[in-house]
Structure formats: structure tokens, C-alpha cells
Design an enzyme around this catalytic site. Structure first.
Site, PDB file in Angstrom:
ATOM      1  N   GLU A  40       0.838  -1.205   0.000  1.00 51.15           N
ATOM      2  CA  GLU A  40       0.000   0.000   0.000  1.00 51.15           C
ATOM      3  C   GLU A  40       0.873   1.256   0.000  1.00 51.15           C
ATOM      4  O   GLU A  40       1.922   1.295   0.630  1.00 51.15           O
ATOM      5  CB  GLU A  40      -0.883  -0.036   1.247  1.00 51.15           C
ATOM      6  CG  GLU A  40      -1.753   1.181   1.476  1.00 51.15           C
ATOM      7  CD  GLU A  40      -2.490   1.114   2.815  1.00 51.15           C
ATOM      8  OE1 GLU A  40      -3.527   1.777   2.944  1.00 51.15           O
ATOM      9  OE2 GLU A  40      -2.009   0.392   3.736  1.00 51.15           O
ATOM     10  N   LYS A 108      -9.794   2.149  -2.161  1.00 52.98           N
ATOM     11  CA  LYS A 108     -10.058   1.516  -0.867  1.00 52.98           C
ATOM     12  C   LYS A 108     -11.460   1.850  -0.352  1.00 52.98           C
ATOM     13  O   LYS A 108     -11.821   3.014  -0.197  1.00 52.98           O
ATOM     14  CB  LYS A 108      -8.997   1.980   0.128  1.00 52.98           C
ATOM     15  CG  LYS A 108      -9.000   1.258   1.470  1.00 52.98           C
ATOM     16  CD  LYS A 108      -7.850   1.808   2.318  1.00 52.98           C
ATOM     17  CE  LYS A 108      -7.721   1.135   3.653  1.00 52.98           C
ATOM     18  NZ  LYS A 108      -6.612   1.740   4.447  1.00 52.98           N
ATOM     19  N   CYS A 141      -5.292  -3.121   2.803  1.00 51.83           N
ATOM     20  CA  CYS A 141      -5.073  -3.021   4.246  1.00 51.83           C
ATOM     21  C   CYS A 141      -6.342  -3.277   5.078  1.00 51.83           C
ATOM     22  O   CYS A 141      -6.772  -4.410   5.230  1.00 51.83           O
ATOM     23  CB  CYS A 141      -4.438  -1.664   4.570  1.00 51.83           C
ATOM     24  SG  CYS A 141      -3.461  -1.671   6.113  1.00 51.83           S
TER      25      CYS A 141
END
Length: 260
Positions: A40, A108, A141
Site C-alpha cells: 500500500e 479503498k 489493508c
């Protein structure tokens, strides 16, 4: 298929230095891997407060540099980047194919409010996959804590990936959740985490790993400095889903009621 995961120690907000390291690593993988995945926010570290780091998705110097690198070395590359679209900033995962073309990108969905990420950037609202061999489901994540996303991704994909900056203090959660996502989705689950210490004082442990569709932690076929190379046999996922077809027993209508 040969796939490399890179536990990069991203230098804080230094795109040029991190890009040079990415180039060095990709060059070292020539003819060793078909795919390479970086963590990331590859080129900056998890710096959410400096929104000037975001690059216009349609006019990104970083994306152009990775496109050139992928084409030159004929390798498929996945990396993380903060991008801007109109007036919004996103934590993104960008995939470049071995011809240097953008194969896909994902913004995300689940932002990490504990760190204030949700106050600074926008969340994505689309589940995204790549049409690469086996099908690849994309995540970043904190997404890892939300299993519903992976149930959706695994309908069509045999490979699920998560690129992360996941601190050492919660690394047991990282490994456990990756394992769980592999088992419950009967998919290869690939987690790629950074290393080192960031500007916020957070420490990251080398913990990039791959779990098989039956939940076994796979051993790399080769280790090169920050890089682990894995040789995945996609038939394992196909055959396991056929022999133990758990997805047919999901009660999707019930779940829709719960989450509406």
C-alpha cells in the site's frame, strides 16, 4: 504461475527514492516472475495528511513510470498510490500489465477511521477485479477486516490480494485474517506488507505471505532480499472448490437483510 511479493521499506514521502528501489527490484525479477506486488502507498508510505502527494489518475507521473517499467521488463505490476479524481482523493491499488497498459485500479472501500483516514480522503464504492490469470480480487489493508468484500470478490476470482501498511503491533491479526480469508473463500490469499519504521513511529514487521485455498501458509520457491517468489498452481483452487463446494450453501438473501 510465478508471482513475487515485495516487503518494501518505503521512504516517507520520497517518491523518487522509492521509485528507484522499485525499478531495482523489478529489474532483478526479469524472467523470474510473471507478476510482482508492492505494498500500500508504495511510493510514499501511509502519509494521509499530505494530500499534495495525490496524483491525477489521468495524468500521473508515477503511473507512467510504472507503465514504462512493466513494458520494458515484460512483467505485470501491482502497486499502491494516492490518486485524485475531480475533487476527491483516494487510497488506490493500481495494476499495470506487461504491455504497459493499466489493467485495473481499485479505490479503498473501508477507510481506517482509527487513524483519521476517513477525515482526509474519500472511500471507494466499487468492488474491483483484474482479468489476469485465475482472476484477481483487489483490496487494501483495513479491508481485510471485512469478510463480505472477499465473499463478493471470490465469486469470480481464484486469487485475492491485499496490499498493506499493517503495523507490527497487530501483525498477529494480519496473518490470522489472511488465513481466514483464504479458507472461507477457497482462494489463494496474498498479503503484501511494508517493513521498516514510518514517520509516525510505527514499526512494520516483514510479514508478506501467501495462503493456499485450504489455508496452508505457502513457502516461497525463492527469496531475494526484500522479495519472495511463489509458484501458484491455480488448479488447486479449482479442484478444491469442486470437491468441497461450500459456496452453494450461502444464504445470500438472508445476509442482504442483515446488511441493509
Amino acid at each position: 504461475m510465478k508471482l513475487a511479493v515485495v516487503s518494501l521499506n518505503s521512504i516517507w514521502e520520497d517518491k523518487q527514492a522509492n521509485l528507484e528501489e522499485v525499478k531495482r527490484i523489478v529489474q532483478s525479477l526479469r524472467q523470474k516472475a510473471e507478476y510482482v506486488i508492492f505494498p500500500e502507498m508504495t511510493l510514499t508510505g501511509f502519509s494521509m495528511s499530505n494530500l499534495s502527494l495525490a496524483e491525477d489518475f489521468k495524468n500521473s507521473n508515477s503511473i507512467r513510470a510504472i507503465q514504462k517499467l512493466a513494458k520494458e521488463h515484460q512483467i505485470n505490476i501491482v502497486f499502491g498510490l494516492m490518486i485524485s479524481k475531480d475533487d476527491n482523493k483516494y487510497n488506490s491499488c493500481v495494476a499495470i500489465d506487461n504491455k504497459g497498459e493499466i489493467a485495473g485500479h481499485y479505490e479503498k472501500i473501508h477507510l481506517f477511521s482509527y487513524s483519521g483516514e476517513d477525515k482526509l480522503i474519500s472511500s471507494g464504492d466499487q468492488v474491483k477485479s483484474l482479468s489476469w490469470k485465475g482472476g484477481w480480487g483487489l483490496s487494501i489493508c483495513f479491508d481485510l477486516r471485512f469478510p463480505e468484500l472477499y465473499q463478493e470478490l471470490s465469486k469470480e476470482n481464484l486469487i485475492l490480494i491485499n496490499i498493506a501498511n499493517w503495523p507490527k503491533t497487530r501483525v498477529t491479526h494480519w496473518r490470522t485474517l489472511l488465513n481466514a480469508r483464504a479458507i472461507e473463500n477457497q482462494s489463494f490469499m496474498i498479503g503484501v506488507n511494508r517493513t521498516g519504521v514510518d514517520q509516525n513511529g510505527l514499526e512494520y514487521e516483514e510479514s508478506s505471505c501467501v495462503f493456499s485455498p485450504i489455508g496452508e501458509k505457502l513457502e516461497p520457491s525463492e527469496i531475494l532480499d526484500k522479495v519472495k517468489i511463489f509458484d501458484l498452481n491455480l488448479d488447486e483452487a479449482i479442484q478444491y472448490r469442486r470437491s468441497f463446494p461450500i459456496k452453494k450453501d450461502r444464504r445470500n438473501g438472508i445476509y442482504n437483510i442483515f446488511y441493509s
